[in-house]
Motif scaffolding. Structure first.
Motif, PDB file in Angstrom:
ATOM      1  N   ARG A   1       0.804  -1.224   0.000  1.00 16.81           N
ATOM      2  CA  ARG A   1       0.000   0.000   0.000  1.00 16.81           C
ATOM      3  C   ARG A   1       0.837   1.275   0.000  1.00 16.81           C
ATOM      4  NH1 ARG A   1      -4.097   0.539   4.446  1.00 16.81           N
ATOM      5  NH2 ARG A   1      -4.842   2.159   3.067  1.00 16.81           N
ATOM      6  N   GLY A   2       2.119   1.171   0.303  1.00 20.97           N
ATOM      7  CA  GLY A   2       2.937   2.379   0.334  1.00 20.97           C
ATOM      8  C   GLY A   2       3.116   2.953  -1.056  1.00 20.97           C
ATOM      9  N   PHE A   3       2.669   4.181  -1.267  1.00 21.10           N
ATOM     10  CA  PHE A   3       2.726   4.796  -2.593  1.00 21.10           C
ATOM     11  C   PHE A   3       4.026   5.564  -2.768  1.00 21.10           C
ATOM     12  CE2 PHE A   3       1.510   8.376  -5.497  1.00 21.10           C
ATOM     13  CZ  PHE A   3       1.436   7.608  -6.643  1.00 21.10           C
ATOM     14  N   ARG A   4       4.804   5.155  -3.769  1.00 21.16           N
ATOM     15  CA  ARG A   4       6.066   5.830  -4.092  1.00 21.16           C
ATOM     16  C   ARG A   4       6.105   6.113  -5.586  1.00 21.16           C
ATOM     17  NH1 ARG A   4       8.670   0.919  -3.387  1.00 21.16           N
ATOM     18  NH2 ARG A   4       6.494   0.246  -3.517  1.00 21.16           N
ATOM     19  N   PHE A   5       6.888   7.097  -5.979  1.00 23.87           N
ATOM     20  CA  PHE A   5       6.881   7.433  -7.409  1.00 23.87           C
ATOM     21  C   PHE A   5       8.221   8.010  -7.852  1.00 23.87           C
ATOM     22  CE2 PHE A   5       4.721  10.775  -4.926  1.00 23.87           C
ATOM     23  CZ  PHE A   5       5.568  11.852  -5.130  1.00 23.87           C
ATOM     24  N   ASN A   6       8.450   7.909  -9.161  1.00 25.83           N
ATOM     25  CA  ASN A   6       9.623   8.542  -9.769  1.00 25.83           C
ATOM     26  C   ASN A   6       9.397  10.040  -9.875  1.00 25.83           C
ATOM     27  OD1 ASN A   6       9.706   5.664 -11.729  1.00 25.83           O
ATOM     28  ND2 ASN A   6      11.475   6.284 -10.521  1.00 25.83           N
ATOM     29  N   SER A   7      10.485  10.773  -9.839  1.00 28.95           N
ATOM     30  CA  SER A   7      10.411  12.223  -9.967  1.00 28.95           C
ATOM     31  C   SER A   7      10.098  12.611 -11.411  1.00 28.95           C
ATOM     32  CB  SER A   7      11.753  12.840  -9.567  1.00 28.95           C
ATOM     33  OG  SER A   7      12.759  12.486 -10.520  1.00 28.95           O
ATOM     34  N   PRO A   8       9.603  13.836 -11.623  1.00 28.10           N
ATOM     35  CA  PRO A   8       9.368  14.300 -12.999  1.00 28.10           C
ATOM     36  C   PRO A   8      10.627  14.234 -13.857  1.00 28.10           C
ATOM     37  CG  PRO A   8       8.284  15.747 -11.434  1.00 28.10           C
ATOM     38  CD  PRO A   8       9.117  14.809 -10.632  1.00 28.10           C
ATOM     39  N   GLU A   9      11.781  14.559 -13.270  1.00 26.28           N
ATOM     40  CA  GLU A   9      13.031  14.529 -14.028  1.00 26.28           C
ATOM     41  C   GLU A   9      13.358  13.114 -14.505  1.00 26.28           C
ATOM     42  OE1 GLU A   9      12.792  18.018 -11.459  1.00 26.28           O
ATOM     43  OE2 GLU A   9      12.631  15.876 -11.037  1.00 26.28           O
ATOM     44  N   TYR A  10      13.151  12.139 -13.628  1.00 24.37           N
ATOM     45  CA  TYR A  10      13.419  10.739 -13.970  1.00 24.37           C
ATOM     46  C   TYR A  10      12.490  10.277 -15.090  1.00 24.37           C
ATOM     47  CZ  TYR A  10      14.179   5.707 -13.139  1.00 24.37           C
ATOM     48  OH  TYR A  10      14.487   4.374 -13.265  1.00 24.37           O
ATOM     49  N   ILE A  11      11.200  10.640 -14.993  1.00 29.04           N
ATOM     50  CA  ILE A  11      10.223  10.208 -15.992  1.00 29.04           C
ATOM     51  C   ILE A  11      10.562  10.791 -17.366  1.00 29.04           C
ATOM     52  CG2 ILE A  11       7.793  10.172 -16.645  1.00 29.04           C
ATOM     53  CD1 ILE A  11       7.128  10.624 -13.678  1.00 29.04           C
TER      54      ILE A  11
END
Length: 472
Positions: free
Chosen positions: A224-234
């Motif tokens: 359930r832990g929500f993590r994401f890539n940064s805009p720069e990485y994407i």
């Protein structure tokens, strides 16, 4: 040390003829590609056999695995592909018992360590995110495997999970998936027909985990832990795909791409600033969408937004997910259309508590929405979903793993029959797509998505056969 990853095809078909699902959509196996890239970054040799893009008869596949002489074979399996993967592993073990077999993916994570008790050809399971666990497993060199977090092994003949692996906090620390390990990428991979304007194209996952608790969702891999890539990485990820592979369109296969508004806004601004000529589709939750956000998506190249609507019956929705008003759904979808993007609705039939009347309400509701296309699945109670524990209280469940592919009616709610459910499923698809508005929408694809038209015409005989068989 040499690792070979295998992505079994499994049973993904309900027709009586040859499986033609791969003419509609073939996505790269991003999970094992990420693990492979992580291994390569640390000096471990990795290869991938993706049975979707390069299908082989099982006997030939086993020979190919042994010919490559890996030290470890890693299988990534869904529930429907697990038994096929296990059969391959068993044959590998018979011919080359020195090869270590490791299983991961959705089914291993949801079934857990007890899976080892009934499937002796599996040496280890990777439970949860695989990058760090798999690396530590294949480089253990004398370390007690039972001490590696996220790894399940046999202790005194019983499958035991050592400890839970902590989630990777910084997803930007991971390398980009190993696209170079896929033969002829991106030629053999493509998004669903009519769901993209340009080719070549592919998919990206830019986040992991989900904080919501829908009854039917299996969250056993990323929790359930929500993590994401940064805009720069994407943006750099998209730029790499465009520069090295000529990719012109991507699908963000995240359940929650629009959850963090700040991230989305920064991504859109950065992509515009870079002048990156790569379009995209994404999945959004209705409660995150407003006119301002939609304008940002459109300006930065978004072509289609997908929404999980699931049902048009309020009482059914309330039993299974966070409720969102049906009138508000219609208003939000119209906002997307008014902004100039396509809209796709994702629906499910056969949920616990559904009846013929509630499914017909869903069909009528879907036909009233401003949708360009739909995807309809059969509710399937996967082992990692919250509803699985009590599923037999709500209906008849045929837990035959190869059939659990979201197109076969393996669960029948109380008060319904299998034939009844199948007829309603077929009627849903037939009534939606046999309308002049939808036909005209696909006619416009002649210039909006020319590659889709070419693929459609190329495979028209198989598609006509499917339509006749299903009576759509």
């Amino acid at each position: 040390m040499k690792v070979l990853f295998v992505h079994p095809h499994g049973s993904n078909w309900l027709g009586s003829g040859p499986d033609i699902t791969t003419i509609f959509n073939v996505m790269p196996p991003l999970g094992i590609m990420s693990i492979a890239a992580y291994l390569e970054q640390r000096g471990v040799s990795a290869e991938i056999i993706d049975c979707y893009a390069t299908p082989l008869p099982q006997s030939e596949l086993v020979k190919e695995i042994i010919r490559r002489r890996p030290d470890v074979v890693g299988f990534s399996c869904t529930t429907s592909s697990f038994l096929e993967g296990y059969d391959i592993a068993s044959q590998v073990k018979e011919s080359a018992p020195e090869i270590t077999t490791v299983f991961g993916g959705a089914h291993a994570c949801s079934a857990g360590a007890s899976l080892l008790d009934g499937f002796p050809a599996i040496d280890y399971l990777v439970i949860g995110e695989g990058e760090q666990t798999f690396y530590e497993l294949v480089t253990a060199s004398g370390r007690d495997i039972a001490t590696i977090p996220g790894c399940a092994a046999r202790i005194n003949g019983k499958g035991v999970l050592s400890a839970e692996r902590e989630l990777i906090a910084d997803l930007d620390s991971l390398p980009f998936p190993a696209y170079h390990l896929l033969p002829e990428f991106p030629k053999r991979y493509f998004l669903p027909l009519f769901s993209y304007p340009k080719a070549p194209n592919t998919s990206i996952i830019s986040s992991r985990g989900c904080p919501y608790q829908c009854s039917y969702c299996d969250r056993s891999v990323f929790n359930r832990g929500f993590r994401f890539n940064s805009p720069e990485y994407i943006v750099e990820h998209m730029a790499l795909l465009n520069r090295d592979y000529g990719i012109r369109h991507v699908f963000f296969y995240d359940d929650l791409f629009t959850t963090d508004r700040k991230r989305v806004a920064e991504f859109c601004a950065l992509k515009e600033k870079r002048g990156l000529q790569v379009g995209y589709n994404c999945i959004a939750r209705l409660e995150h969408v407003d006119a301002e956000l939609l304008q940002l998506l459109k300006r930065s190249g978004c072509w289609q937004v997908n929404f999980g609507i699931e049902s048009g019956d309020p009482e059914v929705i309330k039993k299974h997910r966070k409720y969102y008003g049906l009138d508000e759904v219609q208003r939000k979808l119209q906002l997307v259309k008014d902004t100039g993007m396509r809209v796709k609705g994702l629906f499910m039939v056969g949920l616990p508590g559904e009846t013929e009347e509630s499914i017909r309400r869903t069909i009528d509701y879907a036909l009233a929405l401003p949708l360009d296309e739909i995807n309809v699945t059969m509710f399937t109670p996967f082992p990692g979903a919250p509803v699985y524990a009590t599923i037999r209280d709500h209906g008849e469940f045929n837990e035959e793993w190869p059939l659990m592919n979201c197109v076969n009616p393996v669960f029948i709610p109380h008060g319904m029959t299998k034939d009844q459910l199948q007829l309603l499923y077929d009627e849903f698809i037939r009534r939606f797509y046999r309308r002049h508005r939808i036909h005209w929408g696909y006619t416009t694809m002649l210039w909006k998505s020319p590659h889709s038209i070419i693929s459609f015409l190329k495979n028209l005989p198989a598609i006509i056969k499917l339509e006749r068989e299903k009576k759509w």
